[in-house]
Design a protein around this motif. Structure first.
Motif, short mmCIF file in Angstrom:
data_model
loop_
_atom_site.label_atom_id
_atom_site.label_comp_id
_atom_site.label_asym_id
_atom_site.label_seq_id
_atom_site.Cartn_x
_atom_site.Cartn_y
_atom_site.Cartn_z
N GLU A 112 -23.76 -56.86 -6.51
CA GLU A 112 -24.62 -56.97 -7.68
C GLU A 112 -23.82 -57.27 -8.96
OE1 GLU A 112 -27.11 -53.54 -7.90
OE2 GLU A 112 -28.10 -53.95 -5.98
N ILE A 113 -22.86 -58.17 -8.83
CA ILE A 113 -22.10 -58.65 -9.99
C ILE A 113 -22.60 -60.05 -10.31
CG2 ILE A 113 -19.84 -59.30 -10.88
CD1 ILE A 113 -20.10 -56.33 -10.58
N ASP A 114 -22.99 -60.26 -11.58
CA ASP A 114 -23.49 -61.58 -11.98
C ASP A 114 -22.34 -62.56 -12.16
OD1 ASP A 114 -26.13 -60.74 -11.98
OD2 ASP A 114 -26.05 -60.05 -14.06
N VAL A 115 -22.50 -63.73 -11.57
CA VAL A 115 -21.51 -64.79 -11.67
C VAL A 115 -22.19 -65.99 -12.33
CG1 VAL A 115 -19.92 -66.31 -10.43
CG2 VAL A 115 -20.32 -63.99 -9.60
N VAL A 146 -15.75 -77.22 -14.88
CA VAL A 146 -16.71 -76.16 -15.20
C VAL A 146 -15.94 -74.85 -15.45
CG1 VAL A 146 -18.58 -77.18 -13.86
CG2 VAL A 146 -17.03 -75.56 -12.77
N LYS A 147 -16.66 -73.88 -16.01
CA LYS A 147 -16.06 -72.56 -16.24
C LYS A 147 -16.89 -71.50 -15.55
CE LYS A 147 -16.41 -70.62 -20.30
NZ LYS A 147 -16.18 -70.35 -21.75
N LEU A 148 -16.23 -70.74 -14.67
CA LEU A 148 -16.90 -69.65 -13.97
C LEU A 148 -16.59 -68.35 -14.69
CD1 LEU A 148 -17.11 -69.11 -10.16
CD2 LEU A 148 -16.21 -67.26 -11.57
N GLU A 149 -17.62 -67.55 -14.93
CA GLU A 149 -17.43 -66.30 -15.68
C GLU A 149 -18.01 -65.12 -14.92
OE1 GLU A 149 -17.87 -65.81 -20.19
OE2 GLU A 149 -19.72 -64.89 -19.42
N VAL A 150 -17.19 -64.08 -14.84
CA VAL A 150 -17.63 -62.81 -14.24
C VAL A 150 -17.43 -61.72 -15.28
CG1 VAL A 150 -17.27 -61.14 -12.39
CG2 VAL A 150 -17.02 -63.58 -11.92
#
Length: 269
Positions: A110-113, A144-148
């Protein structure tokens, strides 16, 4: 009395079948095989069949080479990766920081990516499953940029190009601030494309050599040229072993009929 002491003739001791007769039959069989091979070596059909088999082996390799090249976009031939119009999936896993040998490094659920484009617009998102895995499908192949981000942990931002990495591992650490990672320069995709392209061209050229070898065998002019081209055709590897099997069979027939070639025949004369 003396006659009774004489040993029996050899053919009687062998049950009425003499070793001389057996030797003569083997000699006849050997002569028959030699005559058969001699007939094959002088028959033009032998050389022509060898030419066809070599040509088939080369053609299979040539077709495989075309398939390998056409399987990539045209830009790949110049070593360029498609930057627009293509899509790829971004997949990975979010794990906790390894604290000790007994805790940490486990998938977090349940971690938003989130996935941002170069303008900062969200173009994809997902939430990790029970094992901490996420997957964002059909992302355009451009930077692109992936953010957690998760409360109580350092926000992780990763710059990447979708499709360059099979899986991305994000490690969450307790604390504040932002950790930026640049994975755009870690891709070996361009090198892999270059190697695949070289292999495809090599397969194409060696397959073409096999085809030319079959044509040369059909002409019957140069045995050395035919043999050399056919040998190169072996390396095309059409359908793994099928193509080389055809080529080897053809080379065997060509070798049997080598005296039909002009350069061999003229040298012997």
């Amino acid at each position: 009395m003396m006659n009774s002491l004489n040993p029996l003739p050899r053919y009687k001791r062998m049950g009425g079948y003499s070793m001389i007769e057996e030797f003569e039959e083997e000699l006849d069989d050997s002569k028959g095989l030699q005559l058969w091979l001699s007939d094959l070596s002088t028959d033009s059909a032998t050389r022509n069949l060898g030419a066809v088999l070599i040509g088939i082996g080369g053609m299979l390799g040539f077709i495989i080479g075309i398939m390998l090249i056409s399987g990539n976009v045209s830009d790949i031939l110049s070593g360029q990766v498609e930057q627009s119009g293509g899509t790829a999936d971004v997949e990975g896993i979010v794990v906790s920081e390894l604290v000790s040998n007994s805790s940490g490094a486990e998938g977090i659920s349940e971690i938003d990516v989130l996935l941002y484009d170069e303008d900062g617009i969200v173009i994809g998102s997902d939430s990790t499953d029970s094992g901490g895995r996420f997957s964002i499908e059909d992302v355009p192949r451009r930077s692109v940029k992936l953010e957690v981000a998760h409360p109580g942990n350092i926000t992780v931002q990763v710059l990447l190009i979708p499709g360059d990495h099979s899986q991305i591992t994000i490690t969450l650490r307790e604390g504040d601030g932002v950790q930026e990672l640049d994975m755009e320069g870690e891709s070996y995709l361009s090198e892999s494309v270059l190697i695949a392209t070289i292999f495809a061209i090599f397969t194409l050229l060696t397959g073409l050599a096999g085809i030319l070898g079959g044509i040369e065998a059909r002409k019957g002019i140069s045995y050395k040229k035919t043999w050399g081209l056919a040998f190169l055709g072996l390396w095309s590897g059409g359908l793994m072993f099928v193509g080389p099997l055809f080529t080897l069979s053809g080379m065997g027939l060509v070798g049997l009929s080598r005296r039909q070639f002009y350069d061999v025949h003229s040298k012997e004369d």
